[in-house]
Design an enzyme around this catalytic site. Structure first.
Site, PDB file in Angstrom:
ATOM      1  N   HIS A 288       0.818  -1.214   0.000  1.00  0.00           N
ATOM      2  CA  HIS A 288       0.000   0.000   0.000  1.00  0.00           C
ATOM      3  C   HIS A 288       0.851   1.264   0.000  1.00  0.00           C
ATOM      4  CE1 HIS A 288       0.216  -0.219   4.531  1.00  0.00           C
ATOM      5  NE2 HIS A 288       0.169   1.087   4.429  1.00  0.00           N
TER       6      HIS A 288
ATOM      7  N   ASP B  49       1.192  -7.714   2.175  1.00  0.00           N
ATOM      8  CA  ASP B  49       1.297  -6.268   1.945  1.00  0.00           C
ATOM      9  C   ASP B  49       2.753  -5.818   1.776  1.00  0.00           C
ATOM     10  OD1 ASP B  49       0.880  -3.556   1.828  1.00  0.00           O
ATOM     11  OD2 ASP B  49      -0.472  -3.475   3.550  1.00  0.00           O
TER      12      ASP B  49
ATOM     13  N   SER C 137       4.063   2.072   8.429  1.00  0.00           N
ATOM     14  CA  SER C 137       3.853   1.127   7.342  1.00  0.00           C
ATOM     15  C   SER C 137       5.159   0.878   6.630  1.00  0.00           C
ATOM     16  CB  SER C 137       2.860   1.688   6.333  1.00  0.00           C
ATOM     17  OG  SER C 137       1.581   1.408   6.733  1.00  0.00           O
TER      18      SER C 137
HETATM   19  N1  ARG Z   1      -4.355   0.292   7.499  1.00  0.00           N
HETATM   20  C1  ARG Z   1      -3.077   0.273   6.854  1.00  0.00           C
HETATM   21  C2  ARG Z   1      -2.399   1.649   6.984  1.00  0.00           C
HETATM   22  O1  ARG Z   1      -2.890   2.487   7.672  1.00  0.00           O
HETATM   23  C3  ARG Z   1      -3.164  -0.225   5.465  1.00  0.00           C
HETATM   24  C4  ARG Z   1      -3.893   0.639   4.509  1.00  0.00           C
HETATM   25  C5  ARG Z   1      -3.944   0.169   3.074  1.00  0.00           C
HETATM   26  N2  ARG Z   1      -4.968  -0.819   2.807  1.00  0.00           N
HETATM   27  C6  ARG Z   1      -6.266  -0.551   2.498  1.00  0.00           C
HETATM   28  N3  ARG Z   1      -7.093  -1.550   2.306  1.00  0.00           N
HETATM   29  N4  ARG Z   1      -6.730   0.667   2.376  1.00  0.00           N
HETATM   30  O2  ARG Z   1      -1.735   2.183   6.153  1.00  0.00           O
HETATM   31  N1  GLU Z   2      -0.897   1.066   7.680  1.00  0.00           N
HETATM   32  C1  GLU Z   2      -0.337   2.170   8.401  1.00  0.00           C
HETATM   33  C2  GLU Z   2       0.554   3.059   7.568  1.00  0.00           C
HETATM   34  O1  GLU Z   2       0.919   3.847   7.320  1.00  0.00           O
HETATM   35  C3  GLU Z   2       0.510   1.677   9.496  1.00  0.00           C
HETATM   36  C4  GLU Z   2      -0.378   1.115  10.418  1.00  0.00           C
HETATM   37  C5  GLU Z   2      -0.688   2.006  11.532  1.00  0.00           C
HETATM   38  O2  GLU Z   2      -1.216   3.119  11.376  1.00  0.00           O
HETATM   39  O3  GLU Z   2      -0.382   1.484  12.570  1.00  0.00           O
HETATM   40  O4  GLU Z   2       0.989   3.892   7.491  1.00  0.00           O
END
Ligand code: ARG
Ligand code: GLU
Length: 721
Positions: free
Chosen positions: A92, A228, A653
């Site tokens: 992502h 991911d 991330s």
């Molecule tokens: N929750 C994760 C983060 O904050 C992954 C986000 C990407 N995935 C998604 N299905 N939107 O970045």
């Molecule tokens: N999926 C998130 C990211 O950027 C990391 C997960 C979180 O926020 O802990 O940045």
């Protein structure tokens, strides 16, 4: 560890905390530490399972593992996994970049992308990777001699000059980039010395059926089966220095990179996350937190639910709309879901009540304290200040999420800019150049824009704003709605048919006829809302934010005194940090599905060809059926993800997750829904970060991507039998 995270149990607990626990050395799991301060925590970290001196993680000689952790793009982390520029991050995190390289002919989301040699690696215009070379505490040089009582305007101008001078000095002596950053709400300052590489190329990207498996349904949740990750390579010029893209550039030769440990881990094992968490607000007042709970989160969720419903409908009806909106949608849905978990956690754990209890203790301390005279009435002032701005905070969210969530209205800002350029007193050539530049960058927007989709968003979001914003709805909006017989459909149809903001061609035409812009219906909507915002909201919020900045700085300063923290960790601020914890299931006495690790067999059970998010590539299902796992098999399957109680945040991330020896065991990519409140309040009972197991990454690269050539440049810890 903050007192109130321990204090939920009883009043006695709270008192006990303020009198004794806080001055004891804390076995802190909570917190994101500044790498250059790790020496202070070394004992606890070693007790927790760290098996290397903290100097290996960071040292002033420039040989620490910090040189193997990068700020990837605008807000992710990545890690170096070979000495030839090979970089691992999340799927992502690479997503937006890959969208720019993909098309319906080369649909990397559907099919993945794997370079089979270095010549095939794809340049990624605009993508950058930054290395943090060193950091130095410059608090004294920034704050020295400035009294607490000094007026903010005066303070700010002194600081600005000092910071600029410091940065220039460090740039000159280090020949690298230097940035002075505020920590602990402006109570500490560090200079961060970095180098940014600008030629970064795509090496490997699994299809969405792996890299986004589970999609938004499983996002922020556990158990999880998302592969991911994506792989890039950093390139440098002939002297190994940063340079713009050139075919003549060579893979960057970096001396620090992670050894991969593919031997696995057990529940309870030490883990460490090294990366760039973005924003946490662990020390704010209960009043500020109440605004998050009562206005900010609920309004964002409400508006985004409507926007996402429309986008989903149009994206599933048309693949070209899908390709235009997939990255935008992921971003919007990500916050939307996180805030729901955050609200649930903050409410379910009575965090406001806990903060109020801690504030009572703070007040009792301030009443008798002699070192911080400003602390006595601080909370009262913060209280009246917040209440006075509740309405501004709420309306501002409605404007951002509902009105400006309609892309056409946001995009009308470009019409406004064209007008401003046109009427500015500038040389003609400058005007022509500025407009040409604006039109060029607008093309990027229109490449990913679908007017029919956006028109449906207008019909969904405009009523929300009109109903909720009350006295803040501009008169123009009301009269237009009335003119169209209260029909949002008819209103939208008119706006979309008559604006120049809906396509690159029309925008271009408007730029040669700027007199027409004031009649443009999207521009009128945009300028009416901006005028209202600038008159009624912006000045209020600016004053509010200024006072918050001041109050929060003083509140933090006093909390440091009150709680006698030796190693208080500053809130995240997108600088490099270290968090540590251990592998741990989510609910030790809960259902079996909540154990600490997932695997490919479970993932295949979720496969569903009818639902895009759960549609796993046939080739992967076949590998599983044949049990063709190569070196990556563990008890007849391949592990995919695990959870641990490291304190992480957005921006972590792609962060390397290390074992006690500092070896790479996985890549951080998410948190569990129950624990997303950790940006405000960390509770080790609920807060878990989710890590992609390095063995799944290697299995996908080798067996699905057939890009095993990449493994040859990696360094592995000896295999344990
Ligand atoms: N929750 C994760 C983060 O904050 C992954 C986000 C990407 N995935 C998604 N299905 N939107 O970045
Ligand atoms: N999926 C998130 C990211 O950027 C990391 C997960 C979180 O926020 O802990 O940045």
């Amino acid at each position: 560890m903050r007192c109130y995270s321990k204090s939920g149990r009883s009043i006695l607990g709270i008192l006990g905390c303020s009198l004794t626990f806080c001055s004891l050395p804390l076995l802190a799991k909570e917190g994101m530490k500044v790498p250059a301060t790790l020496k202070q925590s070394e004992k606890e970290m070693i007790a927790a399972g760290l098996d290397i001196p903290v100097e290996k993680l960071y040292n002033a000689r420039g040989t620490g593992l910090n040189n193997a952790v990068v700020l990837f793009g605008k807000g992710c982390t990545g890690e170096m996994i070979s000495g030839e520029g090979l970089l691992l991050t999340n799927h992502h995190c690479g997503y937006g970049t890959v969208q720019g390289l993909a098309s319906t002919q080369s649909d990397y989301f559907a099919n993945g992308f794997w370079a089979m040699n270095r010549e095939q690696e794809l340049p990624c215009p605009g993508l950058t990777v930054s290395y943090i070379r060193s950091m130095e505490d410059v608090t004294e040089r920034v704050l020295g001699g400035i009294p607490d009582e000094m007026r903010d305007s005066q303070r700010d101008s002194i600081l600005a000059v000092r910071i600029k001078n410091l940065e220039n000095g460090f740039r000159y002596t280090t020949k690298k980039d230097a940035q002075v950053k505020a920590f602990a709400n402006g109570n500490r300052y560090w200079v961060i010395i970095s180098e940014t590489y600008r030629d970064v190329r795509l090496v490997g990207f699994p299809p969405n059926g792996v890299g986004q498996f589970g999609g938004d349904t499983d996002n922020w949740s556990w158990p999880r089966h998302t592969g991911d990750f994506s792989v890039f390579r950093v390139y440098a010029d002939s002297s190994n220095k940063p340079a713009a893209y050139s075919p003549a550039n060579k893979p960057y030769r970096n001396s620090e990179f992670f050894t991969i440990n593919a031997n696995g881990y057990q529940e309870g094992d030490f883990t460490l996350v090294y990366g760039f968490p973005g924003v946490t607000q662990e020390y704010i007042s209960s009043m500020q937190l109440e605004q998050v709970i009562n206005f900010i989160d609920p309004i964002r969720i409400e508006a985004r639910t409507k926007r996402l419903d429309v986008w989903t409908k149009y994206m599933s009806a048309d693949r070209s709309v899908f390709l235009k909106y997939t990255s935008k949608r992921a971003g919007v849905a990500n916050g939307w879901k996180k805030w729901q978990g955050e609200l649930k956690g903050l409410k379910g754990n009575n965090v406001v009540t806990k903060k109020k209890q801690a504030e009572q203790e703070f007040q009792a301390w301030a009443n008798t304290d002699t070192q911080a005279p400003y602390a006595k009435d601080l909370l009262f002032r913060m209280q009246s200040n917040s209440v006075a701005h509740d309405a501004d905070v709420a309306v501002n969210e409605y404007i951002r999420e509902a009105v400006l969530g309609i892309e056409l209205i946001s995009q009308a800002a470009e019409l406004d800019k064209i007008r401003n350029i046109h009427y500015a007193s500038l040389p003609t050539q400058v005007k022509t150049d500025s407009i040409a530049k604006l039109l060029r960058s607008a093309e990027g927007f229109y490449k990913n824009y679908d007017a029919a989709t956006d028109r449906a968003v207008f019909v969904a979001l405009m009523p929300l704003f009109m109903e909720k914003a009350g006295a803040y709805v501009p008169a123009y909006y009301r009269s237009e709605l009335a003119r169209f017989g209260n029909s949002y459909d008819k209103w939208a149809a008119y706006v979309f048919a008559n604006t120049a903001a809906g396509s690159a061609e029309k925008l271009k035409a408007a730029s040669s006829n700027p007199g027409s812009i004031t009649d443009d219906p999207a521009w009128k909507l945009y300028s009416a809302i901006m005028q209202l915002r600038n008159e009624k909201i912006v000045p209020q919020l600016a004053r509010y934010n200024d006072s918050l900045t001041r109050y929060n700085r003083l509140y933090m300063k006093a909390q440091i005194l009150q709680r006698k923290y030796e190693d208080l960790y500053p809130d995240a601020n997108s600088t490099l940090r270290v968090a540590y914890g251990k592998v741990k299931g989510l609910d030790p006495d809960g259902p079996a599905g909540y154990s600490f690790q997932t695997n490919l067999d479970e993932a295949v059970l979720k496969h569903n060809p009818e639902v895009a998010e759960f549609n796993m590539p046939a080739a992967l299902i076949e590998l599983q059926r044949q049990k063709d796992y190569g070196r990556w098999a563990v008890r007849g399957t391949v592990p995919i993800a695990f959870i641990a109680d490291n304190h992480t945040s957005g921006g972590n991330s792609g962060s390397p997750v290390l074992n006690g020896k500092g070896e790479l065991i996985g890549t951080n990519f998410d948190r569990v829904w129950e624990g997303t409140m950790s940006d405000y309040y960390f509770d080790e009972k609920w807060c878990r970060n989710i890590t992609l197991d390095i063995r799944y990454t290697l299995f996908i690269i080798e067996k699905l991507g057939k890009a095993g050539w990449l493994l040859n440049e990696m360094r592995f810890a000896p295999v344990k039998n």
